[in-house]
Design an enzyme around this catalytic site. Structure first.
Site, PDB file in Angstrom:
ATOM      1  N   SER A 140      -1.896  -0.153  11.901  1.00 21.31           N
ATOM      2  CA  SER A 140      -2.197   0.150  10.497  1.00 21.31           C
ATOM      3  C   SER A 140      -2.090  -1.147   9.712  1.00 21.31           C
ATOM      4  O   SER A 140      -1.416  -2.095  10.165  1.00 21.31           O
ATOM      5  CB  SER A 140      -1.139   1.124   9.958  1.00 21.31           C
ATOM      6  N   TYR A 153       7.572   4.727   8.566  1.00 19.10           N
ATOM      7  CA  TYR A 153       6.212   4.435   9.040  1.00 19.10           C
ATOM      8  C   TYR A 153       5.976   2.931   9.115  1.00 19.10           C
ATOM      9  O   TYR A 153       5.495   2.407  10.121  1.00 19.10           O
ATOM     10  CB  TYR A 153       5.212   5.093   8.081  1.00 19.10           C
TER      11      TYR A 153
END
Ligand code: NAD
Length: 258
Positions: A140, A153
C-alpha cells in the site's frame, strides 16, 4: 506450460482482479479468501471463462498458520509447484490509538503481515526446487507513508516493505524475485467499509471522506483500478522483470511524490 499462481484474499477486490489478470494469461489459479459457497463457485466459473488453465480454491484463514501451510502444500500437490505467490489478503481498522482495540491490532498484524511470513516460508522451498519463482506483495502507499487513525495497518504495511527487501536479498541468486505493489486508493469493499468509520473519527460526511480525505491524498483525484494493479502483477511475474527485486511499484496517482 501454465504457471501456478497462489493469491491470498482473492475472493474480492484487488485479489480477485489479480486472479482475473492471471486467468486471462492462461495460468493455474489457487484462489483463497472468505465468501459463500455460491460466491466462490461464481468466482471460479468466471476465472475459467476468462481462460485460466485450471482454478482451485482453498479456504485457509490467514490468521491460522496450519491452514496457511496447507494452502501452499495443496497448491504444490494440485499443480506440481507454486511459481507465483501473491500475498494480498488484508483488512483495515480505523481508530485513534488510545481507542484502538488490542484484538483488532493483533488481527491486522496477523493477516496483513505475519500471514506473508507463513506463505513465503512454505512456498520458497517449492520455488527453489523449481529453480525460479515470483513473490508479489500487495502492500500500500501506507507501506511508505502514514495517515492518522490507521496505526496497525500502517505498521503492518511498513513491516511488509521490510519483509519484501529482506527476502529479496536472501533469494537474489535463486532466480526468485520479491517485490511489492503499493496502491493508493482503490474503490474495493475494503475501502467502502472504512468510509463510515473515517467519517465518524473525523466528524465528516461520507461524501466528504471520499473527496476530502481519500482522494485528498491522491493528486490525480481518481481511484486506482484493480485492472491497473493486475497489470503490474503480471509485469512483475514476467521475464522482463527478472532483474527487478527488493523494490516496489507505486500505483498511487502521485500520492507518495508529495
Ligand atoms: P477486500 O476487502 O475487497 O478483499 C480482501 C480479501 O481478503 C477478501 O478476499 C477477503 O475474503 C480476504 N480476507 C480477509 N481476511 C482474511 C483472512 N483472515 N484469511 C483469508 N482471507 C482473508 O480488500 P482489497 O481492497 O481488495 O484489499 C486487498 C489488499 O490490497 C489488502 O492487503 C489491502 O491492504 C491492499 N490495499 C488496498 C487498497 C485499497 O484502496 N483498496 C489500497 C492499498 C492496498
Amino acid at each position: 506450460m501454465a504457471r501456478t499462481v497462489v493469491i491470498t484474499g482473492s475472493t474480492s477486490g484487488i485479489g480477485l482482479g489479480i486472479a482475473a489478470g492471471f486467468a486471462k494469461a492462461g495460468e493455474n489459479i489457487m484462489l483463497n479468501g472468505f465468501g459463500s459457497e455460491a460466491e466462490i463457485a461464481e468466482a471460479v466459473a468466471a476465472l475459467e471463462k476468462l481462460g485460466a488453465a485450471s482454478v482451485a480454491y482453498h479456504p485457509a484463514d490467514m490468521t491460522k498458520p496450519d491452514e496457511i501451510a496447507d494452502l501452499i502444500a495443496t497448491a504444490g500437490k494440485t499443480f506440481g509447484g507454486v511459481d507465483i505467490l501473491v500475498n494480498n489478503a488484508g483488512i483495515q481498522y480505523v481508530s485513534a490509538i488510545e481507542d484502538f482495540p488490542a484484538d483488532k491490532w493483533d488481527r491486522i498484524i496477523a493477516i496483513n503481515l505475519t500471514s506473508s511470513y507463513h506463505t513465503i516460508h512454505h512456498a520458497v522451498p517449492l520455488m527453489k526446487k523449481a529453480g525460479s519463482g515470483r513473490i508479489i506483495n500487495v502492500v500500500s502507499a501506507h507501506g511508505l507513508v502514514a495517515s492518522p487513525f490507521k496505526s496497525a495497518y500502517v505498521a503492518a504495511k511498513h513491516g511488509m516493505m521490510g519483509l519484501t527487501k529482506t527476502v529479496a536479498l536472501e533469494l537474489a541468486q535463486q532466480s526468485i524475485t520479491v517485490n511489492a505493489i503499493c496502491p493508493g486508493y482503490v474503490l474495493t469493499p475494503l475501502v467502502e467499509r472504512q468510509i463510515p468509520d473515517t467519517a465518524k473519527a473525523r466528524g465528516l460526511t461520507e461524501e466528504q471522506v471520499k473527496t476530502d480525505v481519500l482522494l485528498a491524498a491522491q493528486p490525480t483525484k481518481q481511484f486506482v483500478t484493480v485492472e491497473q494493479i493486475a497489470a503490474a502483477a503480471l509485469y512483475l511475474a514476467s521475464d522482463a522483470a527478472s532483474q527487478i527485486t527488493g523494490t516496489h511499484i507505486s500505483i498511487d496517482g502521485g500520492w507518495t511524490a508529495q
